[in-house]
Structure formats: C-alpha cells, structure tokens
Design an enzyme around this catalytic site. Structure first.
Site, PDB file in Angstrom:
ATOM      1  N   GLY A  12       0.627  -1.423  -0.012  1.00  0.00           N
ATOM      2  CA  GLY A  12      -0.178  -0.125  -0.114  1.00  0.00           C
ATOM      3  C   GLY A  12       0.828   1.307   0.026  1.00  0.00           C
ATOM      4  CB  SER A  14      -0.541   3.662  -4.514  1.00  0.00           C
ATOM      5  OG  SER A  14      -1.152   2.937  -3.741  1.00  0.00           O
ATOM      6  CE1 TYR A 157      -8.210   0.497   9.666  1.00  0.00           C
ATOM      7  CE2 TYR A 157      -8.751   1.364  11.632  1.00  0.00           C
ATOM      8  CZ  TYR A 157      -7.799   1.439  10.692  1.00  0.00           C
ATOM      9  OH  TYR A 157      -6.512   2.000  10.504  1.00  0.00           O
TER      10      TYR A 157
HETATM   11  P1  NAP Z   1      -4.880   5.346   2.706  1.00  0.00           P
HETATM   12  O1  NAP Z   1      -4.480   6.655   2.397  1.00  0.00           O
HETATM   13  O2  NAP Z   1      -6.328   5.106   2.706  1.00  0.00           O
HETATM   14  O3  NAP Z   1      -4.001   4.247   1.789  1.00  0.00           O
HETATM   15  C1  NAP Z   1      -4.303   3.008   1.942  1.00  0.00           C
HETATM   16  C2  NAP Z   1      -2.956   2.199   1.055  1.00  0.00           C
HETATM   17  O4  NAP Z   1      -3.430   0.756   1.199  1.00  0.00           O
HETATM   18  C3  NAP Z   1      -3.286   2.429  -0.475  1.00  0.00           C
HETATM   19  O5  NAP Z   1      -2.019   2.707  -0.770  1.00  0.00           O
HETATM   20  C4  NAP Z   1      -3.823   1.391  -1.179  1.00  0.00           C
HETATM   21  O6  NAP Z   1      -3.591   1.035  -2.174  1.00  0.00           O
HETATM   22  C5  NAP Z   1      -3.531   0.322  -0.130  1.00  0.00           C
HETATM   23  N1  NAP Z   1      -4.450  -0.843  -0.143  1.00  0.00           N
HETATM   24  C6  NAP Z   1      -5.671  -0.940   0.259  1.00  0.00           C
HETATM   25  N2  NAP Z   1      -6.094  -2.310  -0.055  1.00  0.00           N
HETATM   26  C7  NAP Z   1      -5.369  -2.879  -0.557  1.00  0.00           C
HETATM   27  C8  NAP Z   1      -4.896  -4.317  -1.205  1.00  0.00           C
HETATM   28  N3  NAP Z   1      -6.122  -5.005  -0.869  1.00  0.00           N
HETATM   29  N4  NAP Z   1      -3.889  -4.670  -1.627  1.00  0.00           N
HETATM   30  C9  NAP Z   1      -2.686  -3.794  -1.615  1.00  0.00           C
HETATM   31  N5  NAP Z   1      -2.932  -2.541  -1.184  1.00  0.00           N
HETATM   32  C10 NAP Z   1      -4.073  -1.960  -0.692  1.00  0.00           C
HETATM   33  O7  NAP Z   1      -4.560   4.711   4.305  1.00  0.00           O
HETATM   34  P2  NAP Z   1      -3.416   5.561   5.257  1.00  0.00           P
HETATM   35  O8  NAP Z   1      -4.203   6.272   6.354  1.00  0.00           O
HETATM   36  O9  NAP Z   1      -2.259   5.683   4.595  1.00  0.00           O
HETATM   37  O10 NAP Z   1      -3.129   3.973   6.078  1.00  0.00           O
HETATM   38  C11 NAP Z   1      -2.040   3.499   6.031  1.00  0.00           C
HETATM   39  C12 NAP Z   1      -1.636   2.468   7.264  1.00  0.00           C
HETATM   40  O11 NAP Z   1      -1.869   3.318   8.599  1.00  0.00           O
HETATM   41  C13 NAP Z   1      -3.131   1.499   7.278  1.00  0.00           C
HETATM   42  O12 NAP Z   1      -2.831   0.201   7.822  1.00  0.00           O
HETATM   43  C14 NAP Z   1      -4.231   2.260   8.293  1.00  0.00           C
HETATM   44  O13 NAP Z   1      -4.904   1.298   8.916  1.00  0.00           O
HETATM   45  C15 NAP Z   1      -3.143   2.692   9.306  1.00  0.00           C
HETATM   46  N6  NAP Z   1      -3.630   3.779  10.261  1.00  0.00           N
HETATM   47  C16 NAP Z   1      -3.945   5.207   9.397  1.00  0.00           C
HETATM   48  C17 NAP Z   1      -4.412   5.781  10.494  1.00  0.00           C
HETATM   49  C18 NAP Z   1      -5.135   7.383   9.757  1.00  0.00           C
HETATM   50  O14 NAP Z   1      -5.433   8.089  10.653  1.00  0.00           O
HETATM   51  N7  NAP Z   1      -4.987   7.546   8.532  1.00  0.00           N
HETATM   52  C19 NAP Z   1      -4.549   5.788  11.834  1.00  0.00           C
HETATM   53  C20 NAP Z   1      -4.129   4.671  12.205  1.00  0.00           C
HETATM   54  C21 NAP Z   1      -3.535   3.571  11.340  1.00  0.00           C
HETATM   55  P3  NAP Z   1      -4.389   1.256  -3.624  1.00  0.00           P
HETATM   56  O15 NAP Z   1      -5.082   2.886  -3.570  1.00  0.00           O
HETATM   57  O16 NAP Z   1      -3.441   1.291  -4.856  1.00  0.00           O
HETATM   58  O17 NAP Z   1      -5.471   0.357  -3.820  1.00  0.00           O
END
Ligand code: NAP
Length: 249
Positions: A12, A14, A157
């Site tokens: 992930g 991207s 989640y």
């Molecule tokens: P995000 O901006 O929504 O990005 C999610 C990434 O995961 C994208 O690059 C997406 O790729 C990839 N992804 C989703 N489903 C996938 C699949 N089936 N196979 C391969 N890639 C997949 O999320 P983020 O906020 O950066 O989150 C990153 C991590 O941090 C996650 O584990 C999330 O749970 C954790 N987190 C986030 C927050 C927050 O507040 N943002 C807080 C706590 C934890 P594509 O777009 O190419 O499909």
C-alpha cells in the site's frame, strides 16, 4: 544514509502513510518495492519521484493483498529483482465505516481479509526468504483503534487492528531470533482514510490529542524509517504508539 543497500517492501505504498514511508526510506538510501492495488497513477508518480530525487532502485508491483497468488508472485518477483528483502512494512489496509445495523458479514470479512489475513499472508511469504538469510525486520502498521474504540461504525476495522497486535507478538515469537517484528500504532493521521470526517468530528478528536492536531503522514513515516534501520536492531516485539499523546476516554 541509514538504509543504504537495504531492500524494503512496502504494501500500500501508492497513497498516504505508505507513500510517505517510501519517500523517507528512499531518502535514507533504500531500494524500494512499491506495492499498490488500485492507484497505479500515484504509484507510478512515486516511482518517478524517488528515481529523480534519490536515484532509488525501485520495483513497482501490483498485488491485491487479499489474493495469496498475487502475494506469492509479488514476493517471487521481488526476490528475483533484488535477491533479498531486508524489511517488510505491512501498511496496506482499508476502513469502511457504516452503521452497526448496516454492517454485513461480507463487509466484515473484506476488512479482515485485507487488513489482518493479508498482513499474515505477506509476512508468511516474505519471512520464508528472510529466514533463509537469517535476517530481517517486519513492521506492521496497527492503529490506536486496536485498543480504543472511537466509533462503533469502524468496529470491523478496530477488530482487524487488534488482530495485528496479536499477530505482531506471535510472529516475533515464531521468527525469533533472526527476524524482529514490531508494530507502529498511529493515531489520527491526515490521509485519504479520514477524508469523510466532518469538520466537527475533526475538532472533537483534535481536542483529545495533547498536541491538538492530527499527524502528518511524514511524522508516522519517520518512526517506521527508524525501525527499518540498524539503529533499531534491539527493538523487538513492541507496539509503538505515535498518537500525539492522545487522552483516551
Ligand atoms: P490510505 O491513504 O487509505 O492508503 C491505503 C493504502 O493501502 C493505499 O496505498 C492502498 O492502495 C492500499 N491498499 C488497500 N487495500 C489494498 C489491497 N487489498 N492490496 C494492496 N494494497 C491495498 O491509508 P493510510 O491512512 O495511509 O493508512 C496506512 C496504514 O496506517 C493502514 O494500515 C491504516 O490502517 C493505518 N492507520 C491509519 C491512520 C489514519 O488516521 N490515517 C491511523 C491509524 C492507522 P491502492 O490505493 O493502490 O488500492
């Protein structure tokens, strides 16, 4: 250049935290395997950026982490290209908030299959190669949601992220003494994952954070980058919260 000659696979990469982590580890000299699923445009732009700014060696791989065959192909291609994977960053995840009443078994399973089972499967296939090298680091991205329930709308989640904590401890046990396994638990971070939040919700959540603001993705990425480096060789089996000092109710 703390990560010179290291090869790092980021799922992930991207968008969001994964994208920013790719940038930070490349800045420290790592070769980066950029995994994406849907966001090909962003993944390609990231690859170009890393090559231009840091002359990074990269491999762009489309793989849906819900699909074991695609994971196996991603790992095999990565090994063929770079001969080894030194660090795996299990970052890919989805969150689909719906009311408790509207949640279905299918919704729940999709979240678990992506966030928890996907993380397990990528770890399984990458650690197989790390064990041959008797060396490696796995960094799972959990969440403060693993231990604190913000809204019942994200209960699936939250459960998946609680599972990541358990998976982290079990993998650390199983892969000892060759591979370290840690998790980073971010709090609220400014990415697409939170784009549906209203202004009121953001203000309410910011009030509970001692720093009174959400994290920038870079602030999470820098901690992940440190854990990827040899400076973190003795950190193992830990869950590291990066949440600005949140006051949980
Ligand atoms: P995000 O901006 O929504 O990005 C999610 C990434 O995961 C994208 O690059 C997406 O790729 C990839 N992804 C989703 N489903 C996938 C699949 N089936 N196979 C391969 N890639 C997949 O999320 P983020 O906020 O950066 O989150 C990153 C991590 O941090 C996650 O584990 C999330 O749970 C954790 N987190 C986030 C927050 C927050 O507040 N943002 C807080 C706590 C934890 P594509 O777009 O190419 O499909």
């Amino acid at each position: 250049m703390k990560l010179k000659n290291k090869t790092i696979l980021i799922t992930g990469a991207s968008r969001g935290i994964g994208y920013q982590t790719a940038y930070e580890v490349a800045k420290e000299g790592a070769n980066v395997i950029i995994n994406y699923n849907n966001s090909i445009k962003q993944a390609k732009e990231l690859e170009q950026l890393l090559k231009k700014e840091f002359d990074t060696k990269t491999l762009l791989v489309k793989a849906d982490i819900k699909n074991e065959q695609e994971i196996i192909e991603m790992v095999n291609n990565s090994i063929k290209h770079f001969q080894k994977i030194d660090v795996l960053i299990n970052n890919a995840a989805i969150c689909k908030d719906t009311t408790f009443e509207d949640k279905t078994k299918e919704n729940f399973m999709e979240i678990l299959e992506t966030n928890l089972v996907g993380t397990f499967l990528v770890s399984k296939h990458v650690s197989h190669h790390m064990l041959k090298e008797k060396s490696g680091k796995i960094i799972n991205i959990a969440s403060t949601n693993a231990t604190y329930s913000y809204y019942p709308e994200s209960l699936d989640y939250d459960a998946s992220k609680a599972g990541i904590i358990s998976l982290t401890h079990n993998l650390a046990l199983h892969l000892s003494p060759y591979i370290t396994v840690n998790a980073v638990s971010p709090g609220w971070t400014k990415t697409d994952m939170n784009k549906e939040l209203s202004k009121e919700q953001i203000e309410k959540e910011e009030e509970k954070i001692l720093l009174k603001r959400f994290a920038q993705p870079q602030e999470i990425a820098k901690v992940i980058t440190f854990l990827s480096s040899d400076d973190a060789n003795y950190i193992n089996n830990q869950i590291i919260n990066v949440d600005g000092g949140e006051k949980y109710e």
